[in-house]
Design a protein around this motif. Structure first.
Motif, mmCIF file in Angstrom:
data_model
loop_
_atom_site.group_PDB
_atom_site.id
_atom_site.type_symbol
_atom_site.label_atom_id
_atom_site.label_comp_id
_atom_site.label_asym_id
_atom_site.label_seq_id
_atom_site.Cartn_x
_atom_site.Cartn_y
_atom_site.Cartn_z
ATOM 1 N N TYR A 4 -0.005 5.575 8.613
ATOM 2 C CA TYR A 4 0.379 5.060 7.304
ATOM 3 C C TYR A 4 1.755 4.404 7.395
ATOM 4 N N ALA A 5 1.959 3.378 6.562
ATOM 5 C CA ALA A 5 3.308 2.830 6.440
ATOM 6 C C ALA A 5 4.201 3.817 5.706
ATOM 7 N N ALA A 63 -4.401 -0.536 1.512
ATOM 8 C CA ALA A 63 -4.860 -0.731 2.890
ATOM 9 C C ALA A 63 -5.001 0.634 3.554
ATOM 10 N N PRO A 65 -5.846 3.772 6.389
ATOM 11 C CA PRO A 65 -5.057 4.200 7.555
ATOM 12 C C PRO A 65 -5.462 3.537 8.876
ATOM 13 N N GLY A 99 -4.598 -6.962 4.069
ATOM 14 C CA GLY A 99 -4.348 -5.550 4.344
ATOM 15 C C GLY A 99 -3.520 -5.353 5.594
ATOM 16 N N TYR A 100 -3.820 -6.140 6.611
ATOM 17 C CA TYR A 100 -3.091 -6.112 7.875
ATOM 18 C C TYR A 100 -1.616 -6.431 7.650
ATOM 19 N N LYS A 103 0.319 -3.617 5.462
ATOM 20 C CA LYS A 103 0.728 -2.455 6.255
ATOM 21 C C LYS A 103 1.923 -2.813 7.148
ATOM 22 N N ARG A 104 1.865 -3.963 7.790
ATOM 23 C CA ARG A 104 2.950 -4.355 8.692
ATOM 24 C C ARG A 104 4.222 -4.728 7.933
ATOM 25 N N TYR A 107 4.010 -1.241 3.620
ATOM 26 C CA TYR A 107 3.411 -0.603 2.452
ATOM 27 C C TYR A 107 1.918 -0.336 2.665
ATOM 28 N N ASP A 108 1.491 0.825 2.186
ATOM 29 C CA ASP A 108 0.071 1.143 2.173
ATOM 30 C C ASP A 108 -0.591 0.640 0.894
ATOM 31 N N HIS A 109 0.195 0.623 -0.189
ATOM 32 C CA HIS A 109 -0.353 0.248 -1.495
ATOM 33 C C HIS A 109 0.657 -0.596 -2.268
ATOM 34 N N ILE A 211 2.504 0.290 13.054
ATOM 35 C CA ILE A 211 2.077 1.558 12.475
ATOM 36 C C ILE A 211 2.022 2.610 13.586
#
Length: 643
Positions: A4-5, A63, A65, A99-100, A103-104, A107-109, A211
Motif C-alpha cells: 500500500y502507499a 487502487a 494492493p 491506478g498505477y 499508487k506511485r 496514494y491508495d485512494h 510500493i
C-alpha cells in the motif's frame, strides 16, 4: 504497510482544500483495498438521500494492493459514487495507467467532494496536489482533454495518467462516461455527470515512487509462475491481442445474442459475419493497445476520419451500431463509437434509447415533432440523437435525465416497451443466454451486467462450470449447491462469481480473459499475502469479498433500494426472433423454460445465499456480525428490515 502507499487524498473543491489521511491497517485488512476500501469510505461519507449531483456526493477512486507491484494485470482502478442514472451507490472500474500512477504518486485512494467555483482540474504529482484552472479546456472533447493534459512520460520512470470528461459530462447527461488515458472508461451510470457537477473537467495523476513488498522473493516466484502460465497459452493470448473482445462475437452470433429492433430480434450468424467480419475489422484496426503489464491487450487503435484513435470497447462497434442499424457498414460503426465516446456518451444507452424510440414510432406512440428527429435505425438518426442529447433539445431534454424522465415524457403505455435495468440499457440477451451476466442485470446495483466470466459464452458444460467454481474459491459444498437437484441454479452461480469479481476489484486485477485466465483464488491468496504480509487463505479473501458486497448492499438499502428494484423487463417474457425461430427465456443449458415466477424464486435463492431477508433483500443482522460488520443502519420505515 507493505503493498500500500499508505495514504488517502481528500480534496474539497468548494474550499480549495487538500488533505492527506493515513489508510488504516484495519481498513486494509478488513476490506483489502480498491473496491473494498472505496465501499467502506462510501458508507462513512455518503449521507442517505444525497442527490448524485450535489456537491456532497463524493467521487472515491481506489487502487488495490496488487497495483504498481510486479503482479501481471494489476491495473484496475475502482471509482465509486452515487450514480445519477441509477440512483444507487455503485462502482465502475477502468484500466489504463490511472491506478498505477495513483499508487506511485503516494496514494491508495482519492476522495473528491464539493464544487469548484470555476472549471477546474486536479493534478497530483508525487504526493503534491494542486487545483488548476480548466477554463481553457471547456468544450474540448474527452480525447482532446486527455491529449492536452497527459503529455509524455517523465524521465526517471514517472507515469502520468488522465481521467477526463467531454461535453456530455459538462452538460450533466445523467448517463455520461469519462475516459481514462483514451483507452478505457470508468464504467456506466453517470460518473461523467458527477465530475461535471463538481466543475471538475479532469483528474491528472503522476508518480515515480515505488510500493514496498513484504516478501519480494515470494512475489518474484509467483510472478514467474504466472508468466509461465502466460507462455503456455501463447496462442490464445496472440488471438486475443489481435482481435480483443471481438473474438467472442462469432459465438454470440451463433446463440442469437446480437440483438436489434429493441430486443425483438437477433441477427443471424450469416448476417453478423457479413456485416462484422474479422477481415473488415482488421482493415480498420491499426494496432492493439492496452494497459501496463498486460500480455494480451484488448483495446485498439482504429482509423477514424483520416486519423487514428483509441476505442475503449471496440465490440460496441458491432453490438451498438453495425449489427443494430439498417445502413451501418463497419467503417461507419467505428465512427459512431468514436463520436459517442469523445462526447462521453454511453453508447449502450444511446443504442437502447434509439431502439426504444424507433419501436414507439412504429407503433404510433410518439410524434417526430415532439422528439425533434425521426427515430429510425440509421446512422443519421444516431448522429441527430447525439446532438439532441448534447444540446438538450427535443427528447434530449428528458433523455439527459435518464430513463425515468424518458418514460414520463413518452407516457405509461409506451413504457411497457422499455428494456432497462435500474436506469441502464442492457448488453446481454437473457433469452439467448441466461448466464450470470444476464441474471446480474437484475441484482447488480448499476443494473449494468453480472460478472463476465465463463457463461458469457453459451454452451459450456456443467463440468466446466464446476471446475471454474472450484478455481475461483468455492468449496465442494458450494459447487454442489449450484447443481442441487440436477438443475443449474444461475442465482447461486452468480453469487459465487460475483464474489470472485469483487475480490479481483479489491486487489486491482483485471477480469478480462487475457489476464484472469492465469489466476485462481489460491494464487490470489498467495500473491496478496506475499505483497502485503497479511497472511490470508482463500476463505479469508472470499469472506472479505462477501463483506464488501454486504456493506455495499447496506448503503443502497439506506438509499431505499430493495429486492423490489430487481425487475425483469416485460420483453424477457416475449419471444425473440432468431433464424426464423421464437426463443423464449430458458435456463443456461436450454433444458427448461423460465417464467416470471421462476425469476422470483431465483431472486429468493440469491438473497438467501447472500444472508439477506428474502422478501426485501435487506442484510440480516446475523450475516453482518458473522463477517465482522457491527454497523448500524437506519432502514427507511417503509422497508420491512431483516436487520
Amino acid at each position: 504497510m507493505f503493498g500500500y502507499a499508505g495514504w488517502i487524498l481528500f480534496v474539497d473543491l468548494s474550499e480549495g482544500r487538500v488533505q492527506r489521511r493515513a489508510l488504516s491497517e484495519d481498513a486494509a485488512k478488513g476490506f483489502i483495498g480498491g473496491l473494498g476500501v472505496n465501499v467502506k469510505l462510501a458508507y462513512d461519507l455518503i449521507k442517505p438521500g444525497t442527490h448524485p449531483l450535489e456537491p456532497d456526493n463524493p467521487i472515491i477512486m481506489g487502487a488495490g494492493p496488487l497495483i504498481a507491484t510486479p503482479a501481471i494485470g494489476a491495473v484496475k482502478v475502482a471509482a465509486t459514487t452515487k450514480l445519477p442514472a441509477t440512483g444507487t451507490v455503485a462502482t465502475g472500474t477502468a484500466g489504463g495507467y490511472f491506478g498505477y500512477a495513483l499508487k506511485r504518486a503516494g496514494y491508495d485512494h482519492l476522495v473528491v467532494t464539493g464544487r469548484a467555483e470555476n472549471p477546474t482540474y486536479l493534478e497530483v504529482v508525487d504526493g503534491e496536489a494542486d487545483l488548476k484552472d480548466a477554463r481553457h479546456l471547456i468544450g474540448l472533447d474527452a480525447y482532446q482533454t486527455v491529449n492536452a493534459l497527459k503529455g509524455k512520460r517523465e524521465a526517471g520512470g514517472s507515469v502520468r495518467s488522465v481521467v477526463s470528461i467531454g461535453k456530455a459530462g459538462e452538460r450533466l447527461l445523467s448517463w455520461s462516461i469519462c475516459l481514462v488515458d483514451n483507452v478505457s472508461h470508468l464504467g456506466r451510470g453517470g460518473m461523467g455527470a458527477v465530475m461535471g457537477s463538481k466543475n471538475l473537467k479532469a483528474v491528472v495523476v503522476q508518480g515515480s515512487g515505488s510500493i514496498p513488498l513484504a516478501h519480494p522473493d515470494r512475489v518474484e516466484s509467483l510472478t514467474k509462475e504466472l508468466a509461465a502460465r502466460a507462455r503456455a497459452k501463447l496462442g490464445f493470448i496472440r488471438n486475443l491481442t489481435r482481435f480483443g473482445v471481438w473474438i467472442g462475437l462469432e459465438n454470440w452470433a451463433k446463440a442469437g445474442m446480437v440483438t436489434r429492433r429493441n430486443f425483438r430480434e437477433a441477427r443471424s450468424e450469416e448476417e453478423v459475419e457479413k456485416l462484422c467480419s474479422r477481415e473488415e475489422f482488421l482493415k480498420l484496426k491499426v494496432k492493439s493497445v492496452g494497459c501496463p503489464k498486460c500480455p494480451g491487450p484488448c483495446k485498439g487503435l482504429f482509423k477514424v476520419n483520416g486519423g487514428e484513435v483509441a476505442l475503449p470497447e471496440p465490440l460496441n462497434v458491432a453490438i451498438c451500431f453495425t449489427a443494430r442499424l439498417n445502413d451501418c457498414p463497419l467503417k461507419e460503426g467505428v465512427k459512431l463509437l468514436y463520436e459517442a465516446t469523445r462526447h462521453g456518451i454511453d453508447c449502450l444507452n444511446l443504442a437502447g434509447l434509439l431502439d426504444f424510440l424507433a419501436e414507439l414510432s412504429e407503433k404510433g406512440l410518439v410524434e417526430e415533432a415532439k422528439l425533434g428527429f425521426k427515430p429510425e435505425l440509421t446512422v443519421k438518426a444516431v448522429l441527430e440523437l447525439v446532438n439532441l442529447l448534447i444540446e438538450r433539445r427535443g427528447i434530449g431534454r428528458a433523455a439527459a435525465e435518464g430513463w425515468t424522465a424518458i418514460l414520463k415524457e413518452v407516457g405509461v403505455e409506451a413504457g411497457r416497451y422499455a428494456v432497462e435495468f435500474k436506469g441502464l440499457s442492457p448488453i446481454f440477451e437473457a433469452r439467448a443466454n441466461f448466464g450470470a451476466e444476464s441474471f446480474g442485470h437484475l441484482v447488480n446495483p448499476r443494473g449494468h451486467e453480472g460478472p463476465v466470466q465463463l457463461t458469457v459464452i453459451p454452451g459450456r458444460s456443467a463440468d466446466e462450470l464446476r471446475r471454474y467454481l472450484a478455481r475461483v474459491g468455492c468449496s465442494r459444498e458450494e459447487v454442489e449447491g449450484v447443481f442441487a437437484g440436477g438443475r443449474f441454479n444461475v442465482a447461486l452461480y452468480t453469487k459465487h462469481v460475483e464474489d470472485w469479481k469483487y475480490l479481483l476489484d479489491c486487489l486491482g486485477l483485471c477480469r478480462r480473459e487475457s489476464i484472469v485466465v492465469f489466476y485462481d483464488a489460491e494464487t490470489c491468496a498467495k500473491l496478496y499475502s506475499a505483497v502485503t504480509g497479511f497472511e490470508a487463505d482463500v476463505r479469508r479473501l472470499k469472506n472479505s469479498a462477501e463483506r464488501v458486497w454486504l456493506l455495499e448492499r447496506l448503503i443502497n438499502v439506506r438509499e431505499g433500494f430493495t429486492r423490489s428494484n430487481d425487475k425483469a423487463p416485460k420483453r424477457w417474457f416475449e419471444p425473440l426472433t432468431f433464424n426464423g425461430l421464437k426463443l423464449g427465456l430458458s435456463d443456461y443449458f436450454k433444458t427448461v423454460q423460465v417464467s416470471r415466477s421462476d425469476i422470483e424464486k431465483l431472486l429468493s435463492d440469491y438473497y438467501a445465499a447472500r444472508g439477506c431477508d428474502i422478501e426485501t433483500g435487506v442484510p440480516l443482522k446475523e450475516s453482518l456480525l458473522k463477517l465482522g460488520l457491527n454497523v448500524e443502519l437506519n432502514v427507511p420505515t417503509y422497508i420491512s428490515s431483516g436487520v
